[in-house]
Design a protein around this motif. Structure first.
Motif, PDB file in Angstrom:
ATOM      1  N   ILE A 211       0.861  -1.180   0.000  1.00 21.83           N
ATOM      2  CA  ILE A 211       0.000   0.000   0.000  1.00 21.83           C
ATOM      3  C   ILE A 211       0.897   1.229   0.000  1.00 21.83           C
ATOM      4  N   ASP A 212       0.805   2.017  -1.072  1.00 19.67           N
ATOM      5  CA  ASP A 212       1.621   3.225  -1.160  1.00 19.67           C
ATOM      6  C   ASP A 212       0.772   4.452  -0.851  1.00 19.67           C
ATOM      7  N   VAL A 213       1.404   5.608  -0.885  1.00 18.15           N
ATOM      8  CA  VAL A 213       0.714   6.826  -0.476  1.00 18.15           C
ATOM      9  C   VAL A 213      -0.442   7.161  -1.408  1.00 18.15           C
ATOM     10  N   GLU A 214      -0.305   6.847  -2.699  1.00 15.43           N
ATOM     11  CA  GLU A 214      -1.393   7.121  -3.633  1.00 15.43           C
ATOM     12  C   GLU A 214      -2.602   6.239  -3.333  1.00 15.43           C
ATOM     13  N   THR A 215      -2.344   5.012  -2.919  1.00 17.82           N
ATOM     14  CA  THR A 215      -3.440   4.114  -2.545  1.00 17.82           C
ATOM     15  C   THR A 215      -4.195   4.669  -1.343  1.00 17.82           C
ATOM     16  N   VAL A 216      -3.457   5.161  -0.355  1.00 19.95           N
ATOM     17  CA  VAL A 216      -4.101   5.732   0.830  1.00 19.95           C
ATOM     18  C   VAL A 216      -4.895   6.978   0.457  1.00 19.95           C
ATOM     19  N   ARG A 217      -4.305   7.837  -0.372  1.00 17.69           N
ATOM     20  CA  ARG A 217      -5.014   9.062  -0.776  1.00 17.69           C
ATOM     21  C   ARG A 217      -6.319   8.727  -1.486  1.00 17.69           C
ATOM     22  N   TYR A 218      -6.282   7.692  -2.308  1.00 16.00           N
ATOM     23  CA  TYR A 218      -7.455   7.342  -3.099  1.00 16.00           C
ATOM     24  C   TYR A 218      -8.507   6.603  -2.276  1.00 16.00           C
ATOM     25  N   LEU A 219      -8.054   5.697  -1.407  1.00 15.26           N
ATOM     26  CA  LEU A 219      -8.990   4.813  -0.720  1.00 15.26           C
ATOM     27  C   LEU A 219      -9.479   5.323   0.625  1.00 15.26           C
ATOM     28  N   VAL A 220      -8.610   5.929   1.400  1.00 14.68           N
ATOM     29  CA  VAL A 220      -8.985   6.228   2.777  1.00 14.68           C
ATOM     30  C   VAL A 220     -10.110   7.240   2.855  1.00 14.68           C
ATOM     31  N   SER A 221     -10.145   8.211   1.968  1.00 16.72           N
ATOM     32  CA  SER A 221     -11.233   9.187   2.013  1.00 16.72           C
ATOM     33  C   SER A 221     -12.570   8.504   1.780  1.00 16.72           C
ATOM     34  N   ARG A 222     -12.572   7.519   0.902  1.00 11.12           N
ATOM     35  CA  ARG A 222     -13.807   6.790   0.642  1.00 11.12           C
ATOM     36  C   ARG A 222     -14.154   5.895   1.823  1.00 11.12           C
ATOM     37  N   VAL A 223     -13.166   5.187   2.327  1.00 13.42           N
ATOM     38  CA  VAL A 223     -13.406   4.306   3.458  1.00 13.42           C
ATOM     39  C   VAL A 223     -13.778   5.122   4.689  1.00 13.42           C
ATOM     40  N   TYR A 224     -13.111   6.270   4.851  1.00 12.63           N
ATOM     41  CA  TYR A 224     -13.347   7.123   6.019  1.00 12.63           C
ATOM     42  C   TYR A 224     -14.815   7.498   6.124  1.00 12.63           C
ATOM     43  N   SER A 225     -15.454   7.731   5.032  1.00 14.36           N
ATOM     44  CA  SER A 225     -16.866   8.096   5.030  1.00 14.36           C
ATOM     45  C   SER A 225     -17.771   6.872   4.944  1.00 14.36           C
ATOM     46  N   MET A 226     -17.190   5.699   5.021  1.00 13.20           N
ATOM     47  CA  MET A 226     -17.946   4.441   4.984  1.00 13.20           C
ATOM     48  C   MET A 226     -18.854   4.405   3.760  1.00 13.20           C
ATOM     49  N   LYS A 227     -18.235   4.416   2.604  1.00 14.15           N
ATOM     50  CA  LYS A 227     -19.004   4.539   1.376  1.00 14.15           C
ATOM     51  C   LYS A 227     -19.183   3.218   0.640  1.00 14.15           C
ATOM     52  N   ILE A 228     -18.260   2.893  -0.258  1.00 11.52           N
ATOM     53  CA  ILE A 228     -18.482   1.710  -1.088  1.00 11.52           C
ATOM     54  C   ILE A 228     -18.618   0.443  -0.249  1.00 11.52           C
ATOM     55  N   PHE A 229     -17.747   0.264   0.740  1.00 14.45           N
ATOM     56  CA  PHE A 229     -17.819  -0.951   1.542  1.00 14.45           C
ATOM     57  C   PHE A 229     -19.104  -1.006   2.358  1.00 14.45           C
TER      58      PHE A 229
END
Length: 354
Positions: A211-229
């Protein structure tokens, strides 16, 4: 109960944990709950009280004065004790001291504070964000309980947890990715655990577990808001309102929606395995071949999908496969706006009937 002291009997009459960090307090209460394990009936002998109109001193008294038929002791968790009124706090102080009306708590099943050498029937777990607590209660806690001040976590604490957890799971974080993830959860240990679990879920199908920094930038904002999952889980639980609310959050961002079909398809295919033929063994094999994650992680997914499968018939699952295949083709052909397509797809899934 086995001879000698069990885990419940080893607990003191009361514990007060003080910290300005809610996550630290949640973690500590969780540790105690895990410690007592199967030695208490959680449904009847473990109750949480919060400083709101629904949790009065009378409610606490009723809980305490009702003998347990299942456990040697009962647990009363009092969240934010400093926010309860003086009457409530003094009542707990009397119970711990064995004074006045509260002395009856010990009748027949142990004296508060363990004065008789037997464990008291009630264990109080108190949390507070500051020390503005009734003096009588603090004195009683000092005599028959324990008072501990917990420091908030620092970046190094979360980094060590993340490094160990990732190593155990066979996942590698770059230094930049690790630092960004810790920064995004604002030093919240529980939130870090949630975000880490969902990052694992997302990367589970990748051969390269870095997991690189681009992965975190792309995924965490979505996960943080409990969206797709969360949307996928709401669909699994047949929660139409939750699904629509999560969908609105997803559509508020310019996200790639193609992966949504894959996640939904995997969940319903797992349900079909569970409901036909080999059941748990078949779905475990299927997930093991498709997401390349440790066995315990596969087990957690299987447990979740078993629960979801109870709400769907085989006929409904087969119909959903047809819907997913139909919209997968439409997504790939670009016949319509993706946001419009996903709205119609989710609407059809939530309205599915045998």
């Amino acid at each position: 109960m086995p001879e000698g002291k069990n885990k419940l009997d080893k607990l003191k009459s009361a514990y007060l944990y003080i910290s300005r960090n809610d996550s630290v307090l949640e973690e500590k209460v969780g540790e105690i709950k895990d410690f007592i394990g199967g030695e208490i009936n959680i449904d009847t002998d473990y109750k949480v009280f919060r400083p709101d109109p629904e949790n009065t001193s009378e409610d606490l008294e009723n809980y305490i004065f009702t003998p347990s038929l299942f456990s040697s002791r009962k647990i009363a968790v009092i969240r934010n004790i400093e926010k309860f009124n003086a009457k409530f706090q003094k009542m707990i102080a009397k119970m711990l001291a064995g004074d006045g009306d509260a002395a009856a708590v010990g009748d027949g099943y142990g004296e508060p504070g363990g004065g008789s050498g037997e464990p008291s029937s009630i264990v109080f777990i108190l949390t507070a964000s500051n020390e503005k607590i009734n003096k009588a209660l603090l004195d009683a806690l000092g005599k028959s309980g324990s008072i501990k001040r917990l420091r908030p976590p620092v970046g190094g604490d979360l980094a060590r947890w993340l490094e160990k957890k990732a190593a155990d799971d066979g996942i590698n974080f770059t230094d930049e990715a690790k630092n960004l993830l810790i920064e995004n959860v604002n030093l919240d240990q529980n939130l870090l655990k949630n975000e880490y679990a969902k990052l694992c879920d997302y990367i589970s199908s990748e051969d390269e577990k870095t997991i690189d920094v681009e992965t975190v930038r792309y995924l965490v904002s979505r996960v943080y808001s409990m969206k797709i999952f969360d949307l996928v889980d709401f669909l699994g639980g047949r929660d139409k309102n939750g699904s629509l609310a999560a969908l609105e959050e997803i559509l508020s961002e310019d996200s790639n929606l193609m992966g949504l079909i894959t996640l939904i398809h995997r969940m319903f295919k797992s349900m079909l395995y569970i409901k036909t033929g080999n059941g748990t063994a078949a779905v475990t094999t299927f997930l093991g071949k498709n997401i390349n994650m440790p066995p315990y992680f596969i087990g957690k997914l299987v447990s979740k999908y078993i629960k979801f499968s109870r709400d769907y018939s085989i006929e409904e699952i087969i119909k959903i496969f047809g819907i997913l295949n139909d919209y997968d083709i439409k997504f790939r052909k670009g016949l319509s706006d993706n946001k419009d397509l996903v709205k119609r797809m989710i609407a059809r899934i939530t309205d599915i009937k045998t």
